[in-house]
Design a protein around this motif. Structure first.
Motif, mmCIF file in Angstrom:
data_model
loop_
_atom_site.group_PDB
_atom_site.id
_atom_site.type_symbol
_atom_site.label_atom_id
_atom_site.label_comp_id
_atom_site.label_asym_id
_atom_site.label_seq_id
_atom_site.Cartn_x
_atom_site.Cartn_y
_atom_site.Cartn_z
ATOM 1 N N TYR A 12 7.844 -24.400 -10.226
ATOM 2 C CA TYR A 12 8.644 -25.373 -9.491
ATOM 3 C C TYR A 12 9.443 -24.644 -8.427
ATOM 4 O O TYR A 12 10.352 -23.886 -8.725
ATOM 5 N N LEU B 293 8.516 -20.666 -15.438
ATOM 6 C CA LEU B 293 9.291 -21.761 -14.876
ATOM 7 C C LEU B 293 9.563 -21.545 -13.389
ATOM 8 O O LEU B 293 9.520 -22.489 -12.587
ATOM 9 N N LYS B 294 9.825 -20.317 -13.017
ATOM 10 C CA LYS B 294 10.127 -20.028 -11.615
ATOM 11 C C LYS B 294 8.911 -20.229 -10.727
ATOM 12 O O LYS B 294 9.018 -20.674 -9.583
ATOM 13 N N ILE C 93 16.421 -32.781 -11.288
ATOM 14 C CA ILE C 93 15.423 -31.727 -11.499
ATOM 15 C C ILE C 93 15.927 -30.391 -10.946
ATOM 16 O O ILE C 93 15.886 -29.369 -11.636
ATOM 17 N N THR D 148 6.124 -29.496 -16.751
ATOM 18 C CA THR D 148 6.487 -28.134 -16.345
ATOM 19 C C THR D 148 7.271 -27.426 -17.446
ATOM 20 O O THR D 148 7.025 -26.253 -17.753
ATOM 21 N N LEU D 149 8.225 -28.138 -18.042
ATOM 22 C CA LEU D 149 9.006 -27.559 -19.146
ATOM 23 C C LEU D 149 8.112 -27.234 -20.343
ATOM 24 O O LEU D 149 8.293 -26.216 -21.011
ATOM 25 N N HIS E 15 16.663 -27.193 -13.182
ATOM 26 C CA HIS E 15 15.792 -26.032 -12.988
ATOM 27 C C HIS E 15 16.621 -24.771 -12.770
ATOM 28 O O HIS E 15 16.356 -23.710 -13.368
ATOM 29 N N PHE F 161 8.157 -33.056 -14.383
ATOM 30 C CA PHE F 161 8.977 -31.904 -14.737
ATOM 31 C C PHE F 161 8.958 -31.651 -16.239
ATOM 32 O O PHE F 161 9.097 -30.510 -16.678
#
Length: 556
Positions: free
Chosen positions: A424, A420-421, A388, A257-258, A392, A254
């Motif tokens: 994840y 971001l959407k 997470i 991802t960030l 999120h 994650f």
């Protein structure tokens, strides 16, 4: 006529210049029970040593010089420490073990034992100890330590109910590829335990097939195939595909991802242009000694922290945020330094305008939730997988534009939100009011508490006198029917949902340790999933440590 006094040739001490023995009356053998002083003819008792003789000379003939008597019972410190410790002695083995631990813990080269300063330190602490050679350290001491640590790690992993694995690769200064694998599990005391299992060179290309083989070998070597392993990696296509080949559960990092979502926001044209100007100014102050000296002078005059400007890295978005934060902190000193004649003659750079400063402050404010989330996810001492989904959701909410946002901030938030959407996606369990159907309750009824097999009561014989007398008047209470495992699971889940949530500042593992017996089925699930890290940061942290090992000098 005086009786002759003789001294046997075997007596060499200086005191025998003044003493001798008389012969026995019935033979010519010397009578060694008494020594005769040649100066005063006094007889002195002789006990096999020269102590009485020296005392006599000291008391009655003080003018006679004698060498000081040596103490043969105790050696001097110099002579005592001249005898070196045997390498097999407990003291020497303990020091050797400490030297090996020092080399491993502080990431020192084996050549440290050849350094004059280190040798002087050891000699001061224990002069009798002989330092081992580099060869002995590398071929005996460190391998033995490795085997012991490996045995302890293996024992720790065997006691785990489930083991999570993080995996990541990196390239050293010498352009050698390495792959690091770490393990994570919760022990019997509900403590999160982490180990670095291996960091090995990977000569083959980083294809999904090759990476999957490395993962298979590592998990088999550490006997983790029966621990239902979960593998956490970054979101690179080869890593994702490699885990798919293994067939084990995969968790995407994650933090990665960030990072990707933040990079998308920083690539908005207006933001990238502003950051480019900040980067050029920071790089200029790093290159120019005149500008750097002038900046220090202005910092002192303006009473600002004596901090250096920061230049960002390509792969770390938070370094870009740190660069911007430091620039805004030092902006008055930077402007003053750039306007000084000495610096202006070397550069045509101009400081940022008031509008640029305002935009920079807004960018920092907008990205702070992402920075905070990255720091939270990088924690290794507490569970991160379970946070997470809420993180999120909160970040998506923070990235929704509001009316007072500038066009630059709106574009930045939109870019972060969209990225971001899409990266994840998770599903929330549907929950209806009062619905306790089996579809809404997770299957936690198996593998929990052992089912109790209640045996029927023992029946008495038909002709029992007790039944004959009291049977008509005796009545038994109807026992409640036994609950099925599914019913027990539902009740436990419902009781858990009614409990007040733990404060965010508290460790959830401590709560589960205290309530394990109260929620035995859910405790098993907690131990299964809370051991999984939400990021591959643990394996990435090894890269920083490895950077201290593969230095430019060693890589040459």
């Amino acid at each position: 006529m005086a009786t002759p006094v003789n001294v046997p040739p075997s007596l060499k001490a200086d005191v025998w210049q003044y003493f001798g023995f008389k012969n026995c009356e019935d033979s010519e053998e010397p009578d060694k029970s008494k020594a005769v002083c040649k100066m005063c003819k006094m007889e002195v008792k002789h006990c096999g040593n020269t102590t009485n003789l020296r005392n006599h000379l000291t008391r009655h003939h003080p003018d006679i010089p004698l060498a000081k008597m040596a103490d043969t019972k105790q050696r001097s410190l110099e002579k005592a420490f001249a005898v070196k410790l045997a390498s097999t002695s407990p003291r020497a083995q303990k020091i050797t073990q400490s030297v090996g631990t020092f080399i491993c813990k502080d990431i020192c080269p084996y050549s440290v034992v050849e350094n004059d300063g280190f040798q002087n330190l050891i000699n001061t602490l224990e002069p009798r100890y002989v330092l081992p050679t580099r060869k002995h350290l590398s071929e005996v001491v460190i391998p033995n330590m490795y085997e012991k640590v490996k045995h302890d790690v293996t024992a720790s992993l065997k006691s785990a109910e489930r083991v999570a694995i993080t995996c990541d690769s990196w390239t050293s200064r010498a352009t050698d590829n390495y792959l690091t694998i770490t393990s994570h599990h919760i022990d019997q005391e509900w403590r999160l335990v982490s180990h670095v299992l291996q960091t090995r060179t990977t000569e083959a290309s980083h294809t999904a097939v090759n990476l999957s083989e490395i993962m298979f070998k590592a998990i088999e070597e550490w006997e983790l195939t029966n621990k239902n392993p979960v593998i956490v990696t970054d979101n690179a296509a080869n890593m994702v595909r490699a885990v798919e080949i293994t067939g084990w559960l995969h968790i995407g990092c994650f933090a990665h991802t960030l990072n990707l979502a933040s990079q998308a926001g920083l690539k908005v044209p207006a933001v990238a242009q502003l950051l480019g100007r900040v980067r050029r100014i920071a790089s200029f102050f790093h290159r120019s000694t005149v500008a750097s000296r002038k900046l220090k002078e202005k910092q002192k005059i303006l009473n600002l922290p004596a901090h250096k400007l920061v230049t960002d890295g390509v792969t770390r978005w938070n370094s870009t945020l740190e660069m911007l934060e430091r620039f805004l902190e030092q902006q008055p000193a930077i402007s003053a330094a750039l306007l000084s004649p000495e610096v202006r003659s070397d550069s045509n750079l101009c400081s940022l305008t008031e509008a640029d400063i305002t935009d920079g402050e807004d960018i920092v404010k907008a990205l702070k939730p992402l920075k905070a989330a990255t720091l939270v996810m990088s924690e290794e001492k507490s569970p991160t997988l379970s946070i997470i989904a809420p993180l999120h959701a909160q970040l998506l909410e923070k990235m929704i534009s509001v009316s007072h946002d500038s066009s630059l901030i709106k574009d930045l938030k939109t870019a972060v939100y969209d990225n971001l959407k899409s990266r994840y996606v998770y599903e929330l369990c549907r929950e209806s009011d009062g619905d306790t159907s089996e579809e809404t309750v997770p299957d936690i009824s198996h593998g929990g508490v052992d089912e109790v097999d209640y045996a029927p009561p023992i029946k008495r014989s038909k002709d029992s006198a007790l039944i004959f007398l009291l049977g008509p008047a005796y009545s038994t209470k109807t026992t409640a029917p036994q609950k099925t495992p599914t019913q027990k699971a539902k009740e436990e889940v419902n009781r858990y949902r009614d409990v007040e949530p733990v404060a965010l500042s508290e460790d959830p593992l401590i709560w589960w340790r205290d309530h394990e017996r109260e929620y035995p089925l859910l405790a098993l699930q907690a131990k299964q999933y809370l051991s999984i890290p939400g990021t591959s940061v643990p394996s990435e942290r090894v890269f920083s440590t490895a950077g201290d090992i593969v230095t430019a000098q060693r890589a040459a």
